[in-house]
Design an enzyme around this catalytic site. Structure first.
Site, PDB file in Angstrom:
ATOM      1  CB  ILE A   8      -0.985   0.040   1.190  1.00 31.23           C
ATOM      2  CG1 ILE A   8      -0.232   0.101   2.521  1.00 31.23           C
ATOM      3  CG2 ILE A   8      -1.937  -1.140   1.142  1.00 31.23           C
ATOM      4  CD1 ILE A   8      -1.124   0.371   3.720  1.00 31.23           C
ATOM      5  CB  SER A   9       4.257   1.962   1.086  1.00 26.99           C
ATOM      6  OG  SER A   9       5.319   2.847   0.811  1.00 26.99           O
ATOM      7  N   PRO A  10       3.178   3.916  -1.627  1.00 27.06           N
ATOM      8  CG  PRO A  10       1.890   5.775  -2.223  1.00 27.06           C
ATOM      9  CD  PRO A  10       2.228   4.897  -1.052  1.00 27.06           C
ATOM     10  CB  CYS A  12       6.745  -0.125  -0.944  1.00 24.42           C
ATOM     11  SG  CYS A  12       7.408   0.044   0.725  1.00 24.42           S
ATOM     12  CD  GLN A  13       1.851   1.564  -4.753  1.00 22.10           C
ATOM     13  OE1 GLN A  13       1.724   2.343  -5.692  1.00 22.10           O
ATOM     14  NE2 GLN A  13       0.985   1.524  -3.754  1.00 22.10           N
TER      15      GLN A  13
END
Length: 210
Positions: A8-10, A12-13
């Site tokens: 859910i972390s941008p 991390c994406q």
């Protein structure tokens, strides 16, 4: 390559999408930094115990922009995603710094409020609009955020812009951003499936907070 992350972390994406673009496989390790056991394990690798954290043959990198530029410089077949030309790279870097210091900062501050069921102030929403206006302006100069082709700046900014889904933020006033999102996501392998996974993880997270 082990990759400690939360879907859910941008930030991390971003590295996951860069890896997809480079055709490399990350050994994905979902990590809850609020869990004492998982946080302690992560602290042994990264004293800041932040995600994302990448471990590549014993070499540990954290902070999302450090990770994505590392991946491109080590595993890229060319320098397209992070151009070596100093003038082009300076624009890519500027956009990355704009993201972390301005756009993503405004978005994540508001998301944190919304998750706590608090309302952002008019001033916060105005700062967000100004940041979006700037990105819209950048996209009048060229069809990508920093160059005439896809770079890591697009991929990192994409995570911020798609995070606006948390706020049900209307992109209609930003036609160039809307077109850019379609352009960028069209260049990332398996993006639709990835996006579906992100949205499901986000819904589950929001439901857990109710």
């Amino acid at each position: 390559m082990d990759y400690y992350y939360s879907l859910i972390s941008p930030p991390c994406q971003s590295a996951i999408l860069v890896a997809k673009k480079l055709g490399i496989t990350l050994n994905l390790k979902k990590t809850n930094i609020h869990d004492p056991v998982e946080r302690d394990a992560l602290t042994k690798l990264n004293p800041q115990h932040t995600i994302p954290t990448l471990v590549d043959n014993g070499h540990v990198v954290w902070e999302s922009y450090a990770i994505v530029t590392y991946l491109v410089e080590v595993y890229g077949k060319d320098d397209t995603l992070y151009p070596k030309d100093p003038k082009v790279r300076s624009v890519v870097n500027q956009r990355l710094f704009f993201d972390i210091g301005t756009l993503y900062k405004q978005i994540i501050d508001i998301i944190h409020l919304v998750v706590k069921k608090e309302q952002p102030t008019d001033e916060q929403m105005e700062k967000l609009k100004k940041a979006m206006d700037l990105l819209e302006h950048f996209l009048t100069e060229r069809s990508y955020a920093a160059a005439d082709h896809l770079t890591v700046a697009d991929i990192c900014l994409l995570g911020s812009v798609t995070a606006l889904n948390w706020l049900k933020y209307d992109l209609e006033p930003f036609p160039r951003i809307k077109a850019w999102v379609a352009r960028v996501t069209g260049e990332i392998p398996d993006y639709a499936e990835f996006r579906k996974d992100v949205e499901e993880a986000t819904k589950a997270y929001v439901a857990s907070k109710k």
